[in-house]
Design a protein around this motif. Sequence first.
Motif, PDB file in Angstrom:
ATOM      1  N   ALA A   1       0.831  -1.205   0.000  1.00 33.02           N
ATOM      2  CA  ALA A   1       0.000   0.000   0.000  1.00 33.02           C
ATOM      3  C   ALA A   1       0.864   1.253   0.000  1.00 33.02           C
ATOM      4  CB  ALA A   1      -0.935  -0.011   1.212  1.00 33.02           C
ATOM      5  N   ARG A   2       1.898   1.257   0.818  1.00 32.11           N
ATOM      6  CA  ARG A   2       2.782   2.424   0.878  1.00 32.11           C
ATOM      7  C   ARG A   2       3.562   2.620  -0.424  1.00 32.11           C
ATOM      8  NH1 ARG A   2       3.304   0.844   6.491  1.00 32.11           N
ATOM      9  NH2 ARG A   2       5.105  -0.504   6.039  1.00 32.11           N
ATOM     10  N   ALA A   3       3.785   1.509  -1.149  1.00 31.74           N
ATOM     11  CA  ALA A   3       4.532   1.592  -2.406  1.00 31.74           C
ATOM     12  C   ALA A   3       3.647   1.979  -3.585  1.00 31.74           C
ATOM     13  CB  ALA A   3       5.219   0.258  -2.693  1.00 31.74           C
ATOM     14  N   GLY A   4       2.341   2.153  -3.337  1.00 37.31           N
ATOM     15  CA  GLY A   4       1.452   2.603  -4.398  1.00 37.31           C
ATOM     16  C   GLY A   4       0.681   1.526  -5.114  1.00 37.31           C
ATOM     17  N   ALA A   5       0.505   0.341  -4.492  1.00 41.13           N
ATOM     18  CA  ALA A   5      -0.274  -0.722  -5.131  1.00 41.13           C
ATOM     19  C   ALA A   5      -1.647  -0.197  -5.547  1.00 41.13           C
ATOM     20  CB  ALA A   5      -0.430  -1.906  -4.178  1.00 41.13           C
ATOM     21  N   THR A   6      -2.049  -0.553  -6.756  1.00 35.90           N
ATOM     22  CA  THR A   6      -3.333  -0.077  -7.280  1.00 35.90           C
ATOM     23  C   THR A   6      -4.477  -1.047  -7.007  1.00 35.90           C
ATOM     24  OG1 THR A   6      -2.829  -1.074  -9.429  1.00 35.90           O
ATOM     25  CG2 THR A   6      -2.217   1.244  -9.103  1.00 35.90           C
ATOM     26  N   ALA A   7      -4.145  -2.317  -6.809  1.00 35.80           N
ATOM     27  CA  ALA A   7      -5.157  -3.340  -6.523  1.00 35.80           C
ATOM     28  C   ALA A   7      -4.463  -4.467  -5.766  1.00 35.80           C
ATOM     29  CB  ALA A   7      -5.787  -3.872  -7.813  1.00 35.80           C
ATOM     30  N   MET A   8      -5.221  -5.173  -4.927  1.00 35.44           N
ATOM     31  CA  MET A   8      -4.606  -6.247  -4.154  1.00 35.44           C
ATOM     32  C   MET A   8      -5.685  -7.168  -3.619  1.00 35.44           C
ATOM     33  SD  MET A   8      -1.553  -5.959  -1.293  1.00 35.44           S
ATOM     34  CE  MET A   8      -2.309  -4.594  -0.409  1.00 35.44           C
ATOM     35  N   LEU A   9      -5.331  -8.445  -3.439  1.00 40.10           N
ATOM     36  CA  LEU A   9      -6.168  -9.412  -2.728  1.00 40.10           C
ATOM     37  C   LEU A   9      -5.294 -10.569  -2.282  1.00 40.10           C
ATOM     38  CD1 LEU A   9      -8.491 -11.403  -5.208  1.00 40.10           C
ATOM     39  CD2 LEU A   9      -6.131 -10.747  -5.635  1.00 40.10           C
ATOM     40  N   ASP A  10      -5.831 -11.389  -1.371  1.00 38.67           N
ATOM     41  CA  ASP A  10      -5.071 -12.554  -0.943  1.00 38.67           C
ATOM     42  C   ASP A  10      -5.503 -13.756  -1.782  1.00 38.67           C
ATOM     43  OD1 ASP A  10      -7.505 -13.467   0.557  1.00 38.67           O
ATOM     44  OD2 ASP A  10      -6.079 -14.834   1.483  1.00 38.67           O
ATOM     45  N   LEU A  11      -4.566 -14.684  -2.000  1.00 38.03           N
ATOM     46  CA  LEU A  11      -4.804 -15.832  -2.872  1.00 38.03           C
ATOM     47  C   LEU A  11      -5.373 -16.979  -2.048  1.00 38.03           C
ATOM     48  CD1 LEU A  11      -1.571 -15.618  -5.034  1.00 38.03           C
ATOM     49  CD2 LEU A  11      -3.890 -14.895  -5.648  1.00 38.03           C
ATOM     50  N   SER A  12      -6.678 -16.937  -1.835  1.00 37.45           N
ATOM     51  CA  SER A  12      -7.332 -17.970  -1.039  1.00 37.45           C
ATOM     52  C   SER A  12      -7.916 -19.080  -1.896  1.00 37.45           C
ATOM     53  CB  SER A  12      -8.438 -17.353  -0.177  1.00 37.45           C
ATOM     54  OG  SER A  12      -9.363 -16.652  -0.989  1.00 37.45           O
ATOM     55  N   ASP A  13      -8.316 -18.781  -3.119  1.00 34.59           N
ATOM     56  CA  ASP A  13      -9.009 -19.750  -3.968  1.00 34.59           C
ATOM     57  C   ASP A  13      -8.232 -20.117  -5.223  1.00 34.59           C
ATOM     58  OD1 ASP A  13     -11.194 -19.817  -2.201  1.00 34.59           O
ATOM     59  OD2 ASP A  13     -12.069 -18.051  -3.129  1.00 34.59           O
ATOM     60  N   GLY A  14      -6.971 -19.756  -5.290  1.00 35.28           N
ATOM     61  CA  GLY A  14      -6.148 -20.083  -6.445  1.00 35.28           C
ATOM     62  C   GLY A  14      -5.759 -18.850  -7.232  1.00 35.28           C
ATOM     63  N   LEU A  15      -4.538 -18.856  -7.781  1.00 36.89           N
ATOM     64  CA  LEU A  15      -4.020 -17.702  -8.515  1.00 36.89           C
ATOM     65  C   LEU A  15      -4.946 -17.302  -9.658  1.00 36.89           C
ATOM     66  CD1 LEU A  15      -1.799 -15.658  -9.257  1.00 36.89           C
ATOM     67  CD2 LEU A  15      -0.637 -17.513 -10.493  1.00 36.89           C
ATOM     68  N   GLY A  16      -5.368 -18.258 -10.466  1.00 36.60           N
ATOM     69  CA  GLY A  16      -6.218 -17.931 -11.610  1.00 36.60           C
ATOM     70  C   GLY A  16      -7.557 -17.362 -11.218  1.00 36.60           C
TER      71      GLY A  16
END
Length: 331
Positions: A223-238
């Motif tokens: 967030a501090r580095a300027g991420a524009t979108a994010m989520l955790d990988l709970s159900d698989g990368l794809g």
Amino acid sequence: MVGKGSARVRREVGTDDPVLAGVSEDELLAGIFPLLQGGSSVLVGPGDDTALVQAPSGSVLATTDAMVRGRDWLDEWSSGEDVGAKCVAQNVADIAAMGGVATGLLVTLVADPQTPVAWVRAMTRGLAEAAAELGVPVLGGDLSSAPAGTLVVSVTALGDLEGREPVLRSGAREGDVVAVAGSLGRSGAGLLLLQREEAARAPDLVADHRRPRPPVEQGPLAARAGATAMLDLSDGLGRDARRVAAASRVCLALSGELLREDVAALAPAVGEEAARSCVLTGGEEHSLLACFPAGVTLPQGWRPVGRVQAGEGVTVDGEPLVGGGWDHFAG
């Protein structure tokens, strides 16, 4: 996740192994409260009708996840400690995925009265140890009895943004770098080995499935580095990348070359084809996926895996990636 149609396996309860039906709620709480630690942000902890927690930024992040025996774990594969630790990991990862820091956990146990007290204490120990490792206090929760065979553990996590704006799924833009913090496919490979009854081939992968260790410190860094979108990988990368793509109305173009080392690391244990499937579709990793503007130096601990392009969905080397990953109802 255990997966659709998995059988539930219950351990026999010996005569000297007390069950919940043999103790009162107050007696049970008196036995598990000492296992839980407070924190500086907790003004009133377990014991009253409601906990009181500081909200320094004036807003509160809130998320919840539940684990159900027979669907999310099997007793023959996971101990009570494993279940408690995983409940913490998946919730704190969700807070981190918004760029936040977890400030407290609320725990609910819904159990068959014949559930061994020893299992409840073990689950509490695992939960408390994981929470302490991540620096998150347990604020309290709820207990409820349930029909025979039922065992559910649910955790609600609260978090603080420390004055930052939340990082949503909908902010990715064409030209952004797609990056990951943490591992890919290790939890999925561990589950596959358990399903194959080959856990001894790679105990480290099985351990990562039983107790994932998400890089939660990387959420605020992103967030501090300027991420524009994010989520955790709970159900698989794809599947999770498709959620970012859909929310942002873009295409996340993943690179097979940038994922090659992840696949190679798993191949000796599960085979090349299965390793690729684990990396692209394996769930319960709880690593973080984020998009960063082009030209931004990725924070230490992040690595690129692709680019954001015009279009929709997710591709790997230009080929659409469809299906795969975990769905609670469709399988």
